[in-house]
Design a protein around this motif. Structure first.
Motif, mmCIF file in Angstrom:
data_model
loop_
_atom_site.group_PDB
_atom_site.id
_atom_site.type_symbol
_atom_site.label_atom_id
_atom_site.label_comp_id
_atom_site.label_asym_id
_atom_site.label_seq_id
_atom_site.Cartn_x
_atom_site.Cartn_y
_atom_site.Cartn_z
ATOM 1 N N GLN A 1 22.975 -1.966 64.331
ATOM 2 C CA GLN A 1 23.739 -3.145 63.938
ATOM 3 C C GLN A 1 24.499 -3.762 65.106
ATOM 4 O OE1 GLN A 1 25.602 -1.936 59.789
ATOM 5 N NE2 GLN A 1 24.994 -4.081 59.916
ATOM 6 N N VAL A 2 25.137 -2.916 65.897
ATOM 7 C CA VAL A 2 25.975 -3.426 66.987
ATOM 8 C C VAL A 2 25.138 -3.887 68.170
ATOM 9 C CG1 VAL A 2 27.809 -2.852 68.629
ATOM 10 C CG2 VAL A 2 27.924 -1.990 66.276
ATOM 11 N N VAL A 3 24.151 -3.101 68.580
ATOM 12 C CA VAL A 3 23.377 -3.397 69.789
ATOM 13 C C VAL A 3 22.199 -4.325 69.499
ATOM 14 C CG1 VAL A 3 22.047 -2.392 71.697
ATOM 15 C CG2 VAL A 3 24.083 -1.216 70.820
ATOM 16 N N ASN A 4 21.466 -4.032 68.424
ATOM 17 C CA ASN A 4 20.295 -4.848 68.102
ATOM 18 C C ASN A 4 20.604 -6.014 67.171
ATOM 19 O OD1 ASN A 4 18.935 -1.799 68.407
ATOM 20 N ND2 ASN A 4 17.807 -3.446 69.395
ATOM 21 N N GLY A 5 21.815 -6.038 66.620
ATOM 22 C CA GLY A 5 22.224 -7.154 65.783
ATOM 23 C C GLY A 5 21.517 -7.234 64.450
ATOM 24 N N LEU A 6 21.056 -6.110 63.901
ATOM 25 C CA LEU A 6 20.352 -6.116 62.634
ATOM 26 C C LEU A 6 21.338 -6.183 61.463
ATOM 27 C CD1 LEU A 6 17.589 -3.392 63.189
ATOM 28 C CD2 LEU A 6 17.551 -5.806 63.808
ATOM 29 N N THR A 7 20.895 -6.722 60.337
ATOM 30 C CA THR A 7 21.690 -6.707 59.120
ATOM 31 C C THR A 7 21.653 -5.312 58.503
ATOM 32 O OG1 THR A 7 19.820 -7.296 57.703
ATOM 33 C CG2 THR A 7 21.084 -9.119 58.694
ATOM 34 N N ILE A 8 22.465 -5.106 57.464
ATOM 35 C CA ILE A 8 22.456 -3.799 56.787
ATOM 36 C C ILE A 8 21.067 -3.494 56.249
ATOM 37 C CG2 ILE A 8 23.335 -2.499 54.812
ATOM 38 C CD1 ILE A 8 25.954 -3.942 55.081
ATOM 39 N N THR A 9 20.446 -4.496 55.616
ATOM 40 C CA THR A 9 19.116 -4.284 55.043
ATOM 41 C C THR A 9 18.091 -3.972 56.120
ATOM 42 O OG1 THR A 9 19.611 -5.756 53.184
ATOM 43 C CG2 THR A 9 17.279 -5.340 53.668
ATOM 44 N N GLU A 10 18.099 -4.751 57.197
ATOM 45 C CA GLU A 10 17.146 -4.515 58.294
ATOM 46 C C GLU A 10 17.378 -3.143 58.929
ATOM 47 O OE1 GLU A 10 16.644 -9.185 59.740
ATOM 48 O OE2 GLU A 10 18.163 -7.886 60.639
ATOM 49 N N THR A 11 18.651 -2.783 59.086
ATOM 50 C CA THR A 11 18.979 -1.474 59.658
ATOM 51 C C THR A 11 18.462 -0.344 58.777
ATOM 52 O OG1 THR A 11 20.966 -2.374 60.707
ATOM 53 C CG2 THR A 11 20.852 0.011 60.450
ATOM 54 N N SER A 12 18.644 -0.498 57.467
ATOM 55 C CA SER A 12 18.173 0.546 56.554
ATOM 56 C C SER A 12 16.658 0.684 56.624
ATOM 57 C CB SER A 12 18.621 0.246 55.128
ATOM 58 O OG SER A 12 17.917 -0.857 54.590
ATOM 59 N N TYR A 13 15.945 -0.423 56.837
ATOM 60 C CA TYR A 13 14.489 -0.347 56.953
ATOM 61 C C TYR A 13 14.084 0.475 58.175
ATOM 62 C CZ TYR A 13 14.087 -4.060 53.424
ATOM 63 O OH TYR A 13 14.149 -4.801 52.270
ATOM 64 N N VAL A 14 14.740 0.208 59.315
ATOM 65 C CA VAL A 14 14.407 0.946 60.543
ATOM 66 C C VAL A 14 14.792 2.419 60.393
ATOM 67 C CG1 VAL A 14 14.851 1.162 63.016
ATOM 68 C CG2 VAL A 14 14.635 -1.109 61.987
ATOM 69 N N MET A 15 15.984 2.665 59.833
ATOM 70 C CA MET A 15 16.436 4.044 59.650
ATOM 71 C C MET A 15 15.487 4.827 58.749
ATOM 72 S SD MET A 15 19.383 4.840 61.196
ATOM 73 C CE MET A 15 20.098 6.130 60.198
ATOM 74 N N ASN A 16 14.944 4.143 57.751
ATOM 75 C CA ASN A 16 14.133 4.831 56.756
ATOM 76 C C ASN A 16 12.651 4.881 57.105
ATOM 77 O OD1 ASN A 16 16.004 5.745 54.755
ATOM 78 N ND2 ASN A 16 16.360 3.601 54.238
ATOM 79 N N ILE A 17 12.302 4.416 58.296
ATOM 80 C CA ILE A 17 10.928 4.615 58.757
ATOM 81 C C ILE A 17 10.597 6.097 58.759
ATOM 82 C CG2 ILE A 17 9.406 4.515 60.784
ATOM 83 C CD1 ILE A 17 10.689 1.816 61.442
ATOM 84 N N TYR A 18 11.581 6.909 59.154
ATOM 85 C CA TYR A 18 11.364 8.360 59.165
ATOM 86 C C TYR A 18 11.048 8.853 57.761
ATOM 87 C CZ TYR A 18 12.081 13.354 59.650
ATOM 88 O OH TYR A 18 11.901 14.702 59.618
ATOM 89 N N SER A 19 11.834 8.410 56.779
ATOM 90 C CA SER A 19 11.638 8.880 55.404
ATOM 91 C C SER A 19 10.285 8.457 54.859
ATOM 92 C CB SER A 19 12.762 8.345 54.508
ATOM 93 O OG SER A 19 14.006 8.837 54.922
ATOM 94 N N ILE A 20 9.983 7.165 54.982
ATOM 95 C CA ILE A 20 8.740 6.671 54.402
ATOM 96 C C ILE A 20 7.526 7.227 55.136
ATOM 97 C CG2 ILE A 20 8.735 4.536 55.772
ATOM 98 C CD1 ILE A 20 7.481 3.128 53.381
#
Length: 598
Positions: free
Chosen positions: A383-402
């Motif tokens: 969010q801070v460095v890449n400027g992603l929204t909460i939703t976009e951040t959750s998508y990247v974070m959850n790449i591991y899960s999916i």
């Protein structure tokens, strides 16, 4: 399993289980150590297994579960797996939301830097609870432990909804992770009880498959709560939903347990103990003294990594020194107590010393240490460095899960096809993890295209899906049904302690590097705001991109992340050794459970 095969496995005359509340001493865990190819029983061994209804010398919880699977129908088995999938779906959706909200909860109390610290105790206790829970499942029964964990999980959610400071939130996290880890552990035991060994990897993967769908829900759900009724209602809503979706499975298992009891397969005899004698008996069975020693020791030893920067003299602070000394002494006392004094040991050393079981446990610890080092501040970084929204951040974070949950289905099919699991961990899982984490040292920096981070996440996801399944299979295949709860509990304990160590290292690096680099890079006019910038992600994002202050924040993030990722990559070298030592167990013809199973 076909009906004909099931009837072949059933004995001519069922032998009832006598549930004596005065438990006999537990035999030494039976570890498979034969030199012949493991998983291929001789004709005599196969005949012996076929003629037995219940595992010999097993505890009442194991026999009670075998009696349950003996009397229930195929329809109830299918219904149980549908319920398990729904429970995983709801819990993973809720977990994704919680992950997205944590940074905002801590920031609302101006304690953003305590993200990792709040997870130290919850990881330690959440992991250690599995061993006493294994005792509950084996002594009292699977449904009893399952119901207890629903209670812990619900209480944790209620506490998070009502917390007014970061300390209460951290305490709520302990209740929540005890309940969540215990619930998923118990569901894993249900799956192990109701699936043949060759299909078990696929069934574990099936149970984790809801992550593929809930990945896309957690972030938007957190966003809706933040923009609407607030983060408190996010936890409050699931405090109501969780019992509603988890209790039906309890009643299904309880109904079939009572059915087995009514048919005479389970009988009860009074223990003859007084209340005081029962308290003493269960205190010994659950090794309460050993549990308290290891929890207190690990907590005191690991917490200084998270809080040292808040002390005036940092590492030289008397409080920090005392934590280290007393934590170390308690851990030594735990080891001595378990070896020389404990009537019932907290950790079954004979089982743990099997090279396959020990290797699986070490692999679990190492992977979690590495994961929590690089992931603790990943949400904030995106969010801070890449400027992603909460939703976009959750998508990247959850790449591991999916990714890991999708790939674990493939791994389950490969294990069922080949009958082996070691080759998947040695030649694919561990090397790909090292590659993915190592590449992030260069790619998780300011100005780097987000696509490279996504690529690394995909590598780590496919590797993780392989490692988690194979390490659990290694632990279970090395022993008998009687000790499945124990080996999975020990493996889970190693993983959670690894998570606690990883969170501690992440917190130590963050609190040691980030504020110093901020002070070094920030413009002089912004130095009075250093504390506010350090403590709140919201304040960090309030500076527009391209301003000197935002550039300084980004550079400080990059330096802290690089240090974390170097540590996370280095620790993975141990994972190579821990998988090579496994025995190449063939699970295709290795029977382990009784009754109507998948």
């Amino acid at each position: 399993m076909s009906s004909a095969l099931f009837h072949r496995l059933r004995p001519k005359a069922p032998v009832p289980v006598v549930v004596d509340e005065k438990q006999p001493d537990i035999e030494t865990p039976a570890v498979v150590t034969e030199e012949k190819e493991i998983g291929v029983p001789t004709d005599a061994e196969r005949q012996k297994i076929d003629n037995e209804q219940f595992t010999p010398a097993a505890q009442d919880g194991v026999k009670g579960m075998e009696a349950t699977t003996t009397v229930w129908t195929k329809n109830h088995l299918i219904l149980a797996y549908v319920m398990i999938w729904i429970i995983y779906f709801v819990d993973t959706m809720q977990q994704g939301m919680t992950m997205s909200l944590t940074a905002y909860v801590t920031s609302s109390f101006n304690q953003h830097s305590l993200i990792a610290a709040t997870s130290v105790m919850s990881n330690i206790i959440g992991g250690l609870i599995k061993l006493p829970l294994a005792k509950v499942l084996d002594i009292w029964g699977r449904p009893h432990g399952y119901l207890l964990m629903i209670g812990f999980l619900t209480v944790g959610l209620i506490m998070m909804a009502g917390c007014n400071n970061v300390e209460t939130y951290a305490a709520a996290q302990v209740f929540y992770w005890v309940g969540y880890n215990g619930l998923t552990y118990t569901l894993g035991i249900f799956i192990a009880d109701t699936s043949s060994l060759k299909n078990r990897a696929l069934m574990f993967a099936y149970a984790s498959s809801p992550y593929i769908a809930t990945t896309w829900v957690g972030g938007p759900l957190a966003n809706r709560f933040l923009d609407g009724p607030g983060w408190r209602w996010g936890f409050g809503a699931f405090a109501i939903i969780t019992p509603a979706v988890t209790l039906p499975l309890f009643f299904l298992f309880w109904h079939n347990y009572k059915k087995a009891e009514a048919q005479g397969l389970v009988t009860r005899t009074p223990s003859g103990r007084t209340t005081l004698e029962s308290i003493k008996f269960y205190a010994i069975e659950f090794d309460i003294i050993g549990l308290l020693l290891i929890v207190a020791g690990l907590a005191l030893f690991l917490l200084p990594f998270s809080i040292y920067s808040y002390q005036e003299n940092t590492w030289k602070s008397p409080l920090i020194i005392c934590f280290f000394i007393f934590g170390g002494l308690l851990l030594i006392a735990f080891a001595l107590y378990e070896k020389y004094i404990a009537p019932k040991t907290f950790i079954p050393y004979e089982l743990l010393m099997d090279r396959t079981v020990l290797g699986a446990c070490i692999l679990a610890a190492v992977i979690f240490i590495s994961y929590y080092i690089w992931s603790s501040y990943f949400f904030s970084f995106l969010q801070v460095v890449n400027g992603l929204t909460i939703t976009e951040t959750s998508y990247v974070m959850n790449i591991y899960s999916i990714g890991s949950c999708f790939w674990s289905l493939v791994v389950g099919v490969l294990i069922r096809w080949s009958g082996r699991f070691k080759w998947l961990a040695v030649y694919f899982g561990v090397p790909l993890t090292i590659l993915g984490v190592g590449l992030m040292i260069n790619f998780r920096q300011p100005g780097v295209n987000i696509g490279y981070i996504v690529m690394c996440q995909i590598f780590i996801a496919f590797a993780g899906g392989t490692i988690v399944i194979t390490e659990q299979m290694a632990a279970m295949a090395a022993t008998t049904h009687q000790y499945v709860t124990v080996v999975l509990a020990v493996e889970g304990m190693f993983a959670s302690i690894g998570g606690g160590i990883g969170s501690s290292v992440a917190a130590a690096v963050w609190t040691g590097v980030f504020p110093k680099k901020l002070a070094e890079y920030l413009p002089v006019e912004e130095l009075p705001n250093l504390s506010n910038i350090y403590d709140s992600m919201v304040v960090q994002m309030s500076y527009p991109f391209g301003t000197p202050a935002r550039d300084a924040i980004l550079q400080a993030y990059g330096d802290a992340q690089k240090a974390m990722l170097i540590a996370a990559t280095a620790i993975l070298s141990i994972a190579v050794v821990s998988t090579v030592v496994w025995r190449d167990i063939k699970v295709k013809e290795f029977k382990q459970v009784k009754g109507t199973v998948i």
